[in-house]
Design a protein around this motif. Structure first.
Motif, PDB file in Angstrom:
ATOM      1  N   TYR A  33     -62.981 -34.368 104.687  1.00  0.00           N
ATOM      2  CA  TYR A  33     -63.222 -34.373 106.126  1.00  0.00           C
ATOM      3  C   TYR A  33     -62.513 -35.571 106.762  1.00  0.00           C
ATOM      4  CZ  TYR A  33     -67.352 -31.769 104.440  1.00  0.00           C
ATOM      5  OH  TYR A  33     -68.197 -30.898 103.806  1.00  0.00           O
ATOM      6  N   TYR A  35     -62.870 -37.833 110.346  1.00  0.00           N
ATOM      7  CA  TYR A  35     -63.642 -38.132 111.544  1.00  0.00           C
ATOM      8  C   TYR A  35     -62.930 -39.258 112.288  1.00  0.00           C
ATOM      9  CZ  TYR A  35     -67.636 -35.683 109.369  1.00  0.00           C
ATOM     10  OH  TYR A  35     -68.461 -34.757 108.788  1.00  0.00           O
ATOM     11  N   LEU A  43     -68.602 -41.218 116.974  1.00  0.00           N
ATOM     12  CA  LEU A  43     -68.097 -40.629 115.735  1.00  0.00           C
ATOM     13  C   LEU A  43     -67.956 -39.127 115.925  1.00  0.00           C
ATOM     14  CD1 LEU A  43     -69.976 -42.302 112.777  1.00  0.00           C
ATOM     15  CD2 LEU A  43     -67.660 -41.422 112.650  1.00  0.00           C
ATOM     16  N   PHE A  45     -66.097 -35.329 114.569  1.00  0.00           N
ATOM     17  CA  PHE A  45     -65.422 -34.554 113.538  1.00  0.00           C
ATOM     18  C   PHE A  45     -64.028 -34.148 114.012  1.00  0.00           C
ATOM     19  CE2 PHE A  45     -64.710 -31.363 110.387  1.00  0.00           C
ATOM     20  CZ  PHE A  45     -64.179 -30.274 111.053  1.00  0.00           C
ATOM     21  N   TYR A  48     -61.546 -30.301 108.562  1.00  0.00           N
ATOM     22  CA  TYR A  48     -62.222 -30.138 107.281  1.00  0.00           C
ATOM     23  C   TYR A  48     -61.375 -29.266 106.372  1.00  0.00           C
ATOM     24  CZ  TYR A  48     -65.404 -27.376 104.262  1.00  0.00           C
ATOM     25  OH  TYR A  48     -66.004 -26.710 103.222  1.00  0.00           O
ATOM     26  N   ASP A  56     -60.515 -26.097 108.660  1.00  0.00           N
ATOM     27  CA  ASP A  56     -61.219 -25.971 109.938  1.00  0.00           C
ATOM     28  C   ASP A  56     -60.698 -27.071 110.849  1.00  0.00           C
ATOM     29  OD1 ASP A  56     -64.770 -25.985 110.902  1.00  0.00           O
ATOM     30  OD2 ASP A  56     -62.954 -26.100 112.098  1.00  0.00           O
ATOM     31  N   SER A  58     -61.140 -27.295 114.116  1.00  0.00           N
ATOM     32  CA  SER A  58     -61.785 -27.151 115.418  1.00  0.00           C
ATOM     33  C   SER A  58     -62.028 -28.468 116.141  1.00  0.00           C
ATOM     34  CB  SER A  58     -63.112 -26.410 115.254  1.00  0.00           C
ATOM     35  OG  SER A  58     -63.975 -27.111 114.382  1.00  0.00           O
ATOM     36  N   LEU A  91     -61.843 -42.165 109.958  1.00  0.00           N
ATOM     37  CA  LEU A  91     -62.613 -42.167 108.721  1.00  0.00           C
ATOM     38  C   LEU A  91     -62.390 -40.876 107.956  1.00  0.00           C
ATOM     39  CD1 LEU A  91     -65.991 -43.527 110.121  1.00  0.00           C
ATOM     40  CD2 LEU A  91     -64.465 -44.745 108.598  1.00  0.00           C
ATOM     41  N   GLY A  98     -68.386 -28.902  99.471  1.00  0.00           N
ATOM     42  CA  GLY A  98     -68.392 -28.541 100.883  1.00  0.00           C
ATOM     43  C   GLY A  98     -69.152 -27.268 101.173  1.00  0.00           C
ATOM     44  N   LYS A 100     -72.389 -26.645 100.035  1.00  0.00           N
ATOM     45  CA  LYS A 100     -73.833 -26.852 100.047  1.00  0.00           C
ATOM     46  C   LYS A 100     -74.162 -27.855 101.145  1.00  0.00           C
ATOM     47  CE  LYS A 100     -74.328 -26.007  95.122  1.00  0.00           C
ATOM     48  NZ  LYS A 100     -74.745 -26.572  93.811  1.00  0.00           N
ATOM     49  N   TYR A 101     -75.012 -27.450 102.050  1.00  0.00           N
ATOM     50  CA  TYR A 101     -75.251 -28.260 103.231  1.00  0.00           C
ATOM     51  C   TYR A 101     -75.968 -29.555 102.916  1.00  0.00           C
ATOM     52  CZ  TYR A 101     -73.816 -23.899 105.195  1.00  0.00           C
ATOM     53  OH  TYR A 101     -73.110 -22.781 105.470  1.00  0.00           O
ATOM     54  N   GLU A 103     -75.119 -31.473 100.523  1.00  0.00           N
ATOM     55  CA  GLU A 103     -74.209 -32.370  99.826  1.00  0.00           C
ATOM     56  C   GLU A 103     -73.977 -33.644 100.610  1.00  0.00           C
ATOM     57  OE1 GLU A 103     -71.160 -29.609  97.237  1.00  0.00           O
ATOM     58  OE2 GLU A 103     -70.416 -30.776  98.914  1.00  0.00           O
ATOM     59  N   THR A 104     -73.874 -34.716  99.871  1.00  0.00           N
ATOM     60  CA  THR A 104     -73.573 -35.998 100.500  1.00  0.00           C
ATOM     61  C   THR A 104     -72.078 -36.107 100.743  1.00  0.00           C
ATOM     62  OG1 THR A 104     -75.454 -37.080  99.459  1.00  0.00           O
ATOM     63  CG2 THR A 104     -73.635 -38.498 100.180  1.00  0.00           C
ATOM     64  N   GLN A 105     -71.719 -36.555 101.917  1.00  0.00           N
ATOM     65  CA  GLN A 105     -70.333 -36.895 102.198  1.00  0.00           C
ATOM     66  C   GLN A 105     -70.161 -38.388 101.944  1.00  0.00           C
ATOM     67  OE1 GLN A 105     -68.803 -35.457 105.963  1.00  0.00           O
ATOM     68  NE2 GLN A 105     -70.028 -33.592 105.810  1.00  0.00           N
ATOM     69  N   PHE A 107     -67.877 -41.638 102.434  1.00  0.00           N
ATOM     70  CA  PHE A 107     -66.886 -42.081 103.395  1.00  0.00           C
ATOM     71  C   PHE A 107     -66.026 -43.207 102.843  1.00  0.00           C
ATOM     72  CE2 PHE A 107     -67.766 -40.041 107.485  1.00  0.00           C
ATOM     73  CZ  PHE A 107     -68.946 -39.397 107.184  1.00  0.00           C
TER      74      PHE A 107
END
Lengths: 116, 115
Positions: A33, A35, A43, A45, A48, A56, A58, A91, A98, A100-101, A103-105, A107
């Motif tokens: 990702y 950002y 911050l 988005f 992705y 993505d 968008s 960032l 990506g 599983k909601y 999931e930890t991102q 940075f």
């Protein structure tokens, strides 16, 4: 293990020039990702990538912004004809799949861009 | 579209005192909520996250957060603040309707710790 790395740490450029920002995700992470963190917008988005799927895009603010991810690993964010409002911290984050909601991102430290 | 509001831009707290950071979200379904911390010159570090189940979530560094659906809130708390907790804190909601877990962040709360 190594975390997400980004280069350069800082970039100063003149208005109208192109810049490239690089992100190295955590090894084995298929999701990446971008950002942007700016004073006026907070911050937000941008884009992705997940594996070989179409990205993505968008969140990209204009067609001057583009990003690539080569070989499913390193990503480059390119800003063409930079404007002063592009000044921000960019960032990068990665996560395992990506899909599983919960999931930890993770940075990276960011690239601070200043457009004069 | 989802949104996150952190009403307090700055909070000053004495070392050893308790801390509570407010977060309100707007989302059309069961939210996936996160708190991140950003120390000066550092990237974002995840403190804790909520998806379902127990509404009181424990995180790292002694932080906890409570999900209250009726108030659309996910406030972060710490019973006793340490000087190293001085940082900026971001609440975020994940967009489960998107292909990937895009995060929408609040504006952040900057915490100053007095000796």
């Amino acid at each position: 293990g190594a975390g997400v790395s980004q280069s350069p740490s800082n970039k100063v450029t003149e208005k109208g020039k192109d810049v490239e920002l690089r992100c190295d995700p955590i090894s084995g992470h298929t999701a990446l990702y971008w950002y942007r963190q700016s004073l006026g917008q907070g911050l937000e988005f941008l884009i992705y990538f997940q594996g070989n799927s179409a990205p993505d895009k968008s969140g990209l603010p204009s067609d001057r912004f583009s990003a690539e991810r080569t070989g499913g690993s390193v990503s480059t964010l390119t800003i063409q004809r930079t404007q002063q409002e592009d000044s921000a911290v960019y960032l990068c984050a990665s996560s395992l799949s990506g899909r599983k909601y919960q999931e930890t991102q993770y940075f990276g430290p960011g690239t601070r861009l200043l457009v004069l | 579209a989802q949104s996150v509001t952190q009403p307090d831009i700055h909070i000053t707290v004495s070392e050893g005192a308790s801390l509570e950071l407010r977060c309100n979200y707007s989302y059309g379904a069961t939210p996936y909520l996160f708190w991140y911390v950003q120390s000066p010159g550092q990237g974002l570090q995840l403190l804790l996250k909520y998806f379902s189940g127990d509404t009181l979530v424990q995180g790292i560094k002694g932080f906890e957060a409570e999900f209250k659906r009726s108030q659309s809130s996910f406030n972060l708390r710490k019973p006793s603040v340490h000087w190293s907790d001085a940082a900026e804190y971001f609440c975020a909601v994940g967009d489960v309707k998107a292909a990937g877990n895009k995060l929408t962040f609040g504006g952040g709360t900057r915490v100053l710790v007095k000796p």
